[in-house]
Design a protein around this motif. Structure first.
Motif, PDB file in Angstrom:
ATOM      1  N   LEU A 150      38.780  42.577  45.958  1.00 13.95           N
ATOM      2  CA  LEU A 150      40.165  42.339  46.395  1.00 13.95           C
ATOM      3  C   LEU A 150      40.255  42.258  47.914  1.00 13.95           C
ATOM      4  O   LEU A 150      41.044  41.480  48.456  1.00 13.95           O
ATOM      5  N   PHE A 153      39.214  38.841  48.664  1.00 13.05           N
ATOM      6  CA  PHE A 153      40.305  37.931  48.281  1.00 13.05           C
ATOM      7  C   PHE A 153      41.399  37.914  49.364  1.00 13.05           C
ATOM      8  O   PHE A 153      41.827  36.849  49.816  1.00 13.05           O
ATOM      9  N   PHE A 154      41.805  39.094  49.804  1.00 12.14           N
ATOM     10  CA  PHE A 154      42.879  39.154  50.795  1.00 12.14           C
ATOM     11  C   PHE A 154      42.415  38.720  52.183  1.00 12.14           C
ATOM     12  O   PHE A 154      43.217  38.229  52.972  1.00 12.14           O
TER      13      PHE A 154
ATOM     14  N   LEU B 154      44.627  49.779  34.521  1.00 12.25           N
ATOM     15  CA  LEU B 154      44.983  49.983  35.927  1.00 12.25           C
ATOM     16  C   LEU B 154      44.316  48.925  36.807  1.00 12.25           C
ATOM     17  O   LEU B 154      44.950  48.346  37.692  1.00 12.25           O
ATOM     18  N   LEU B 155      43.031  48.664  36.528  1.00 17.75           N
ATOM     19  CA  LEU B 155      42.319  47.666  37.330  1.00 17.75           C
ATOM     20  C   LEU B 155      42.907  46.275  37.094  1.00 17.75           C
ATOM     21  O   LEU B 155      43.051  45.473  38.014  1.00 17.75           O
ATOM     22  N   LEU B 158      46.053  46.002  39.085  1.00 19.96           N
ATOM     23  CA  LEU B 158      45.741  45.731  40.494  1.00 19.96           C
ATOM     24  C   LEU B 158      45.408  44.255  40.710  1.00 19.96           C
ATOM     25  O   LEU B 158      45.900  43.620  41.642  1.00 19.96           O
ATOM     26  N   VAL B 159      44.578  43.733  39.822  1.00 15.42           N
ATOM     27  CA  VAL B 159      44.104  42.356  39.990  1.00 15.42           C
ATOM     28  C   VAL B 159      45.232  41.351  39.770  1.00 15.42           C
ATOM     29  O   VAL B 159      45.456  40.446  40.579  1.00 15.42           O
ATOM     30  N   SER B 162      47.645  41.349  42.588  1.00 12.04           N
ATOM     31  CA  SER B 162      47.059  40.758  43.792  1.00 12.04           C
ATOM     32  C   SER B 162      47.086  39.233  43.708  1.00 12.04           C
ATOM     33  O   SER B 162      47.327  38.546  44.704  1.00 12.04           O
ATOM     34  N   LEU B 163      46.834  38.721  42.516  1.00 16.93           N
ATOM     35  CA  LEU B 163      46.810  37.262  42.356  1.00 16.93           C
ATOM     36  C   LEU B 163      48.178  36.631  42.614  1.00 16.93           C
ATOM     37  O   LEU B 163      48.272  35.468  43.004  1.00 16.93           O
TER      38      LEU B 163
END
Lengths: 201, 470
Positions: A150, A153-154, B154-155, B158-159, B162-163
């Motif tokens: 992540l 990604f960010f 949970l993961l 998060l993913v 974020s996307l």
């Protein structure tokens, strides 16, 4: 843009590719730090120094948070040398290379139609980092790899957005996001080992 | 003094202070509840001129706060939503120390509420996408307290969240120059698609809803219901902001029809998927999907005047989410029942009738049972859809039918003769009183919607373009 932008962008992608392929916590953290260094040099070639400096400082702080968490939890193992290369790693490498090749092929059109102000190498690097981050997230379930993916990604998204619009508040938000992501990752890594100390959830 | 400082700065400061005393749950819960209640009341009674006169003192408040070259703005028009958010925070904090949630619940819930307010207050509003992601990060310790390994849900949460960030952030930027030029070109369609995908990820729209189902099984129901209520309420209002600001989005050909179909499909799928569940902890996800469907349907029916019903639905929806979270938390923490599977709930009515009745009551309420809180806005949406297209009605019938089928299955399970002897389970009197009061409130809202629900229409007042206001 300097003549080195291709080199720095390529290095950033190569480091992200290594993190996609390798399954070793120590090398993951080192490579993440190097990835931020390559990104700093790339950003430095097209943006103000302060913008590039914020990126690398925040990136290295995030990396440090993860490193210290791993080190204090005793989860960091000695680097394996020479590294062994398995078939699954080969498959991940091929997949990563394929993704970069596709982005490379699509970048000119995408740049012309959607991101006309973004230098091509910056576009390839940012999209490459974003997609490699997504790939890594899809292949790993351990919190450390998800966190690093992540962050990758960010960093790609921050690079892309930084090339089209420069805003202090957005920079601040991205910095907060990177740090909170690193802290969240650290929390997820250590929380099981903390249970004896805490006693209650 | 400025309004952003009151409703964003102060709760964040208190939240951070409370982080220092996580084990003093009673103090944390009291401070968080009291502060939320005060901020909610202040938001509802705040004068339109932003001037408070206390005794012979006159306090004038600025509505904007400069921040890193941009601004946070909370005007009178935004305060109904702000008041609602802090009321929700109060509702969840006031009962939080009865349950075994994370010790950071009170402090982080204050920070989360303030950040949701900031999402609506930040200008340029597209940057709020990053704030939403910050909220996701802050919520991780609540969803997965210490002592448990991070679950796959949970993961995935998060993913998925974020996307969503690049979709929202880049879509608006792509068309920032043509915000008011309605036309149909590939760029506009692309940007609209990106916005839709971004919101679909944020709102767990089918088939991107799996993280809610998984979190339902992994996380504490009290925490999950709180986070999802705040998320659904604010993200839906934020979506209205997109439609209000971008003429190209609201004037796209067939956008209303697409939203109506999407909404009804979500209602139908939510109901159908709910019908076949056999674990109460997973059901919340499907209720959430169906409720998002109703909200999108209301947006699609905006030309028919459905937006006020969307605003009116926030309170009853939150009340039933609260009741669902409360009953499941009592079952888990006060009755020490680890499982909410149907196989373990057989004959549960005999050992704990009030809780069983509360589950049925909540599910019927959230389905829109007549005389209950959610009936007035849902009835209006059903009638509007019915007057427009029979297909929409059919989808809604499937959705409501699915929910009712689940209620019948649950009733059958709860009242079934169990092979083993059922020992009566006792809950504290306070729980019974709370359930009774919540039930009475649900009925009171249903009987007096003009008192409880009509004021919520003020949430729509900032959206002058969307509502066609002067």
């Amino acid at each position: 843009m300097s003549s080195f932008d291709g080199l720095f962008g390529g290095l950033a992608l190569a480091f992200a590719l290594i993190n996609l392929v390798r399954r070793d916590w120590a090398s993951t953290v080192i490579v993440l730090a190097l990835q931020y260094l390559a990104l700093f040099l790339l950003i430095f070639s097209f943006a103000e120094t302060s913008f590039a400096l914020i990126r690398i400082l925040v990136g290295w702080m995030s990396t440090l948070v993860i490193y210290l968490t791993l080190a204090s939890s005793g989860m960091l193992k000695k680097l394996e040398w020479p590294p062994r290369f398995s078939a699954s790693q080969g498959m991940r490498l091929m997949m990563g290379l394929l993704v970069i090749a596709v982005i490379w092929a699509l970048a000119p059109n995408l740049g012309r139609e959607v991101f006309p102000f973004t230098p091509q190498m910056v576009l390839v690097t940012s999209l490459g980092l974003m997609v490699l981050g997504i790939l890594q997230v899809g292949m790993r379930e351990e919190p450390i790899y998800v966190t690093v993916a992540l962050l990758t990604f960010f960093s790609g998204l921050g690079l892309l957005y930084g090339s089209i619009e420069r805003s202090t508040v957005l920079e601040g938000l991205f910095a907060a996001l990177d740090l909170s992501l690193a802290l969240t990752g650290a929390y997820l890594i250590v929380k099981v080992s903390d249970v004896e100390d805490e006693g209650e959830p | 003094m400025s309004t952003p400082l009151i409703w964003i700065g102060i709760p964040i400061a208190f939240g951070l202070l409370l982080l220092a005393i996580p084990k003093r749950r009673r103090i944390s819960a009291s401070v968080a509840s009291l502060l939320s209640l005060l901020l909610a009341i202040l938001a509802f009674i705040f004068p339109a001129e932003h001037v408070l006169i206390l005794g012979d003192q006159r306090y004038e408040f600025a509505t904007s706060l400069a921040w890193l070259g941009r601004s946070l703005t909370i005007a009178k028009a935004n305060l109904t939503l702000v008041g609602l958010l802090f009321s929700l925070n109060f509702m969840w904090n006031a009962f939080s120390n009865r349950f075994k949630t994370s010790m950071y619940f009170n402090s982080l819930s204050l920070v989360i509420t303030a950040l949701w307010v900031a999402v609506m207050a930040l200008d340029p509003f597209l940057y709020s996408a990053v704030l939403v992601q910050l909220i996701v990060m802050v919520s991780v310790p609540l969803l997965s307290p210490r002592g448990q390994a991070a679950g796959p849900g949970l993961l995935r949460y998060l993913v998925m969240q974020s996307l969503a960030v690049p979709f929202i952030l880049l879509s608006g930027w792509m068309l920032s120059g043509i915000a008011t030029a309605p036309s149909v070109n590939p760029l506009i369609i692309r940007a609209a698609m990106m916005i839709m995908v971004g919101f679909a990820l944020w709102l767990a729209v089918f088939p991107l809803h799996t993280w809610v189902t998984m979190l339902g099984q992994e996380s504490h129901p009290w925490v999950l219901s709180f986070l999802m209520t705040m998320r659904q309420t604010t993200v839906l209002v934020y979506l209205l902001g997109f439609f209000d600001r971008y003429a190209w989005l609201r004037t796209m050909p067939n956008i209303d029809t697409m939203l109506q179909i999407l909404g009804v499909v979500l209602v139908a799928l939510g109901g159908l998927l709910c019908a076949f569940q056999s674990d109460l902890r997973r059901v919340f996800a499907y209720i959430f999907v169906a409720e998002t469907g109703y909200a999108i349907l209301a947006l699609g029916l905006r030309s028919q005047g459905a937006l006020p019903f969307l605003a009116m639905s926030f309170v009853p929806r939150a009340l039933f989410y609260w009741l669902w979270g409360y009953t499941l938390s009592v079952h888990r923490d006060q009755l020490n029942q680890a499982s909410a599977l149907f196989t373990d709930l057989q004959g549960f009515f005999r050992s704990q009738a009030p809780l069983s009745m509360a589950w049925v009551f909540t599910l019927l309420g959230v389905s829109g049972l007549p005389l209950m809180a959610y009936f007035p806005p849902k009835r209006s949406l059903w009638l509007l859809s019915g007057s427009l297209d029979l297909g929409l009605t059919l989808g809604l019938v499937i959705g409501v039918g699915g929910s009712l089928l689940f209620v019948m299955r649950l009733l059958r399970t709860l009242t079934k003769n169990s092979a083993t002897e059922q020992t009566p389970l006792r809950v504290p009197v306070m729980v019974l009183v709370t359930l009774a009061l919540a039930g009475l409130l649900a009925l009171a809202i249903g009987f007096l919607p003009q008192v409880f629900l009509n004021p919520m229409q003020a949430i729509l007042s900032p959206f002058t373009q969307l509502m066609g206001l002067p």
